[in-house]
Design an enzyme around this catalytic site. Structure first.
Site, PDB file in Angstrom:
ATOM      1  CB  SER A 257      -5.163  36.423  -8.579  1.00 18.01           C
ATOM      2  OG  SER A 257      -4.651  35.120  -8.454  1.00 18.01           O
TER       3      SER A 257
ATOM      4  CE1 TYR B 253      -6.509  35.407 -13.928  1.00 22.51           C
ATOM      5  CE2 TYR B 253      -4.938  34.640 -12.280  1.00 22.51           C
ATOM      6  CZ  TYR B 253      -6.216  35.048 -12.621  1.00 22.51           C
ATOM      7  OH  TYR B 253      -7.198  35.098 -11.650  1.00 22.51           O
TER       8      TYR B 253
HETATM    9  N1  LIG Z   1     -12.536  31.906  -9.206  1.00 20.41           N
HETATM   10  C1  LIG Z   1     -11.403  31.978  -8.524  1.00 20.41           C
HETATM   11  O1  LIG Z   1     -11.019  31.043  -7.819  1.00 20.41           O
HETATM   12  C2  LIG Z   1     -10.570  33.239  -8.588  1.00 20.41           C
HETATM   13  C3  LIG Z   1      -9.411  33.295  -7.798  1.00 20.41           C
HETATM   14  C4  LIG Z   1      -8.633  34.465  -7.836  1.00 20.41           C
HETATM   15  C5  LIG Z   1      -9.023  35.523  -8.630  1.00 20.41           C
HETATM   16  N2  LIG Z   1     -10.159  35.435  -9.392  1.00 20.41           N
HETATM   17  C6  LIG Z   1     -10.539  36.602 -10.193  1.00 20.41           C
HETATM   18  O2  LIG Z   1     -11.906  36.881  -9.955  1.00 20.41           O
HETATM   19  C7  LIG Z   1     -12.497  37.475 -11.121  1.00 20.41           C
HETATM   20  C8  LIG Z   1     -13.731  36.709 -11.529  1.00 20.41           C
HETATM   21  O3  LIG Z   1     -13.332  35.386 -11.841  1.00 20.41           O
HETATM   22  P1  LIG Z   1     -14.375  34.189 -12.033  1.00 20.41           P
HETATM   23  O4  LIG Z   1     -13.725  32.993 -11.441  1.00 20.41           O
HETATM   24  O5  LIG Z   1     -15.729  34.604 -11.608  1.00 20.41           O
HETATM   25  O6  LIG Z   1     -14.306  34.025 -13.624  1.00 20.41           O
HETATM   26  P2  LIG Z   1     -15.372  33.491 -14.683  1.00 20.41           P
HETATM   27  O7  LIG Z   1     -16.425  32.670 -14.039  1.00 20.41           O
HETATM   28  O8  LIG Z   1     -14.556  32.902 -15.779  1.00 20.41           O
HETATM   29  O9  LIG Z   1     -16.037  34.847 -15.204  1.00 20.41           O
HETATM   30  C9  LIG Z   1     -15.264  35.756 -15.926  1.00 20.41           C
HETATM   31  C10 LIG Z   1     -16.132  36.888 -16.403  1.00 20.41           C
HETATM   32  O10 LIG Z   1     -15.322  37.774 -17.194  1.00 20.41           O
HETATM   33  C11 LIG Z   1     -15.975  38.012 -18.424  1.00 20.41           C
HETATM   34  N3  LIG Z   1     -15.008  38.214 -19.483  1.00 20.41           N
HETATM   35  C12 LIG Z   1     -13.993  37.411 -19.845  1.00 20.41           C
HETATM   36  N4  LIG Z   1     -13.363  37.900 -20.926  1.00 20.41           N
HETATM   37  C13 LIG Z   1     -13.977  39.066 -21.241  1.00 20.41           C
HETATM   38  C14 LIG Z   1     -13.797  40.023 -22.266  1.00 20.41           C
HETATM   39  N5  LIG Z   1     -12.855  39.878 -23.207  1.00 20.41           N
HETATM   40  N6  LIG Z   1     -14.604  41.107 -22.294  1.00 20.41           N
HETATM   41  C15 LIG Z   1     -15.586  41.250 -21.369  1.00 20.41           C
HETATM   42  N7  LIG Z   1     -15.812  40.363 -20.378  1.00 20.41           N
HETATM   43  C16 LIG Z   1     -15.021  39.282 -20.315  1.00 20.41           C
HETATM   44  C17 LIG Z   1     -16.819  36.745 -18.674  1.00 20.41           C
HETATM   45  O11 LIG Z   1     -17.951  37.041 -19.465  1.00 20.41           O
HETATM   46  P3  LIG Z   1     -18.137  36.714 -21.034  1.00 20.41           P
HETATM   47  O12 LIG Z   1     -17.544  35.372 -21.280  1.00 20.41           O
HETATM   48  O13 LIG Z   1     -19.615  36.818 -21.212  1.00 20.41           O
HETATM   49  O14 LIG Z   1     -17.415  37.825 -21.709  1.00 20.41           O
HETATM   50  C18 LIG Z   1     -17.291  36.417 -17.254  1.00 20.41           C
HETATM   51  O15 LIG Z   1     -18.451  37.164 -16.951  1.00 20.41           O
HETATM   52  C19 LIG Z   1     -11.388  37.474 -12.175  1.00 20.41           C
HETATM   53  O16 LIG Z   1     -10.762  38.728 -12.181  1.00 20.41           O
HETATM   54  C20 LIG Z   1     -10.424  36.408 -11.685  1.00 20.41           C
HETATM   55  O17 LIG Z   1      -9.124  36.646 -12.154  1.00 20.41           O
HETATM   56  C21 LIG Z   1     -10.929  34.316  -9.379  1.00 20.41           C
END
Ligand SMILES: NC(=O)c1ccc[n+]([C@@H]2O[C@H](COP(=O)([O-])OP(=O)(O)OC[C@H]3O[C@@H](n4cnc5c(N)ncnc54)[C@H](OP(=O)(O)O)[C@@H]3O)[C@@H](O)[C@H]2O)c1
Length: 249
Positions: free
Chosen positions: A153, A166
């Site tokens: 990130s 985070y």
């Molecule tokens: N979206 C953005 O703008 C953004 C920006 C920078 C970085 N990122 C990074 O990109 C990645 C994906 O983010 P996203 O935005 O797609 O997030 P998201 O929509 O919140 O999805 C997160 C995923 O992680 C899983 N998860 C969370 N806690 C977990 C646990 N304890 N055990 C197993 N699985 C778990 C969730 O599934 P369950 O709830 O089913 O467990 C879900 O499938 C992350 O690493 C995030 O830090 C995102």
């Protein structure tokens, strides 16, 4: 690389584990990897959401995926060894891991950050990618070439006030990726790289920026060029880098 157009069949016969495959970027990447020919192992907590992704992949006539409901906040070496055993029995080897699951945790000053929450965020975001990679190395070594992708990130590149565990976990992931790459890059056919997805229209982004208009953000499906590039054979020379999926942001 971010605008990479994956050729059809890029990931044919590949076996790829995607954590956080039930939602957001992980779900989109898992479906795209399957569409490109991979057998995808879908890991997350929510079984119903995982099952929907599973069904969606089956409808594509892609290779049959596998589903691993697991809470990375509480899993440890024993569970990861069991997972390795399951992958060994089902598939025999592993060609890639997308470490994508993450917890945002509270946006709050460090002075008020609670230790239990700190531990949970660090467990999912940093401890799990370390232990999972360690447990799955023997299977990655069996692949012709393997790719391990960590999801960083912008707050992992430079610390940002109030982003607490985070941000620290993402900075740790950048370091973890560099160390794996230095230790094993020359000795194995495994490459280790980081992706910073950049602002993307997901539930996590909505939690972090509730006042933002999601319509102004790209959908996960629109940022996958780098995800497919790093997983496929066109990136065999790329090792130990931290790259942006949306460099124009
Ligand atoms: N979206 C953005 O703008 C953004 C920006 C920078 C970085 N990122 C990074 O990109 C990645 C994906 O983010 P996203 O935005 O797609 O997030 P998201 O929509 O919140 O999805 C997160 C995923 O992680 C899983 N998860 C969370 N806690 C977990 C646990 N304890 N055990 C197993 N699985 C778990 C969730 O599934 P369950 O709830 O089913 O467990 C879900 O499938 C992350 O690493 C995030 O830090 C995102």
């Amino acid at each position: 690389m971010h605008d990479y157009q994956a050729p059809e069949g890029l990931l044919k016969d590949k076996v790829i584990l995607v954590t956080g495959a039930s939602d957001g970027i992980g779900r989109a990447a898992a479906i795209e990897y399957a569409r490109l020919g991979a057998s995808v192992i879908l890991l997350a907590r929510d079984q119903n959401k995982l099952a929907q992704v599973y069904d969606g992949i089956e409808e594509l006539n892609a290779p049959q995926p596998a589903m691993i409901p697991l809470d990375l906040a509480i899993a440890g070496p024993e569970q990861y060894q069991m997972l390795a055993g399951m992958i060994e029995r089902e598939f025999g080897h592993l060609d890639g891991i997308l470490h994508n699951a993450a917890l945002l945790g509270p946006i709050t000053p460090l002075e008020q950050y609670e230790d239990g929450t700190w531990d949970q965020v660090m467990a999912v975001n940093l401890r799990a990618p370390f232990l999972l990679t360690q447990a799955l190395l023997p299977l990655l070594r069996k692949a012709d070439h393997a790719s391990v992708i960590f999801t960083s990130s912008s707050v992992g590149r430079v610390g940002r006030a109030y982003w607490g565990a985070y941000a620290v976990s993402k900075a740790g992931l950048e370091s973890l990726c560099q160390i794996w790459a230095q230790e094993l890059g020359q000795l194995t056919r495994i490459r280790f790289n980081c992706i910073n997805p950049g602002a993307t229209r997901t539930a996590m982004r909505k939690n972090a920026y509730p006042a933002e208009n999601p319509e102004n953000l790209r959908r996960p499906e629109a940022i996958l060029g780098l995800y497919t590039y790093l997983m496929g054979a066109d990136s065999l020379h790329v090792q130990g880098l931290s790259l942006d999926a949306q460099p124009d942001l």
